[in-house]
Scaffold this motif. Structure first.
Motif, short mmCIF file in Angstrom:
data_model
loop_
_atom_site.label_atom_id
_atom_site.label_comp_id
_atom_site.label_asym_id
_atom_site.label_seq_id
_atom_site.Cartn_x
_atom_site.Cartn_y
_atom_site.Cartn_z
N ARG A 52 -2.32 -3.55 -18.70
CA ARG A 52 -1.11 -2.69 -18.72
C ARG A 52 -0.98 -1.93 -17.40
N GLN A 53 -2.09 -1.43 -16.87
CA GLN A 53 -2.07 -0.68 -15.62
C GLN A 53 -1.65 -1.58 -14.45
N GLU A 54 -2.20 -2.80 -14.39
CA GLU A 54 -1.82 -3.74 -13.33
C GLU A 54 -0.34 -4.11 -13.45
N PHE A 55 0.10 -4.36 -14.68
CA PHE A 55 1.50 -4.73 -14.91
C PHE A 55 2.44 -3.60 -14.47
N ASP A 56 2.15 -2.37 -14.89
CA ASP A 56 3.00 -1.23 -14.51
C ASP A 56 3.05 -1.04 -13.00
N ALA A 57 1.91 -1.13 -12.34
CA ALA A 57 1.86 -0.99 -10.88
C ALA A 57 2.63 -2.12 -10.21
N GLY A 58 2.44 -3.34 -10.70
CA GLY A 58 3.17 -4.48 -10.13
C GLY A 58 4.67 -4.37 -10.33
N LEU A 59 5.07 -3.89 -11.50
CA LEU A 59 6.49 -3.72 -11.78
C LEU A 59 7.11 -2.67 -10.86
N ARG A 60 6.39 -1.57 -10.62
CA ARG A 60 6.89 -0.55 -9.69
C ARG A 60 7.05 -1.13 -8.29
#
Length: 185
Positions: A52-60
């Motif tokens: 979830r953390q990687e996904f959120d950072a990647g999405l930003r």
């Protein structure tokens, strides 16, 4: 070279933003326009399983890259149109300060929740419930230059309405008001 104009269509998944963009590209005959899509930028990312953390950072990072690309195309004389999906992205904090707010038309693309759910099922290429998840967030900022409901008219009719509205943008624009509200420079 004269910078281009930006037409942002903002709405949930399956609201009709891309359908409007395809029609709009065929209607605008006073220059070269391009359709930039957040979905296309998201498709460029690796599709492996992420925390979830990687996904959120990647999405930003993806959204930041998208908005910087829109601004870069505008500076190059193109007339890009994009569809940010969140209040934060719409708050104009991603486009560099050199993008004059009067060059941005902010279009709210609305559709009733039941119709969004029907479209998601019919498409089959979206996560079920994505539009419902976005529904209350996408338009939370509540400020547009122009709004349309894609359940009451065709994408072509909505694109014609945007085309006809372009020469009559308000002053200040919604983008200007959002920049002032969020103190973005």
């Amino acid at each position: 070279m004269t910078p281009g104009q930006i037409v942002f269509r903002n709405g949930t998944s399956s609201s009709g933003k891309s359908s409007i963009a395809r029609e709009l590209l065929g209607l605008l005959d006073d220059g070269v326009y391009s359709h930039l899509s957040v979905d296309a930028f998201n498709a460029m990312r690796a599709q492996r399983e992420l925390s979830r953390q990687e996904f959120d950072a990647g999405l930003r990072r993806t959204r930041l890259g998208f908005h910087r690309s829109v601004a870069a195309m505008r500076r190059g004389g193109q007339r890009p149109g994009g569809g940010p999906r969140t209040q934060r992205a719409m708050a104009a904090d991603r486009l560099p300060g050199r993008t004059p707010p009067e060059d941005v038309l902010l279009v709210g693309v609305h559709c009733p929740r039941e119709e969004l759910e029907r479209r998601e099922r019919a498409r089959g290429d979206r996560e079920a419930g994505l539009a419902a998840l976005q529904y209350d967030l996408v338009h939370a900022h509540g400020d547009y230059d122009l709004e349309c409901d894609t359940s009451t008219a065709s994408p072509r009719a909505r694109a014609e309405r945007i085309r006809d509205f372009l020469p009559h943008r308000p002053t200040p624009t919604a983008f200007s008001r959002l920049r002032a509200r969020y103190s973005v420079e």
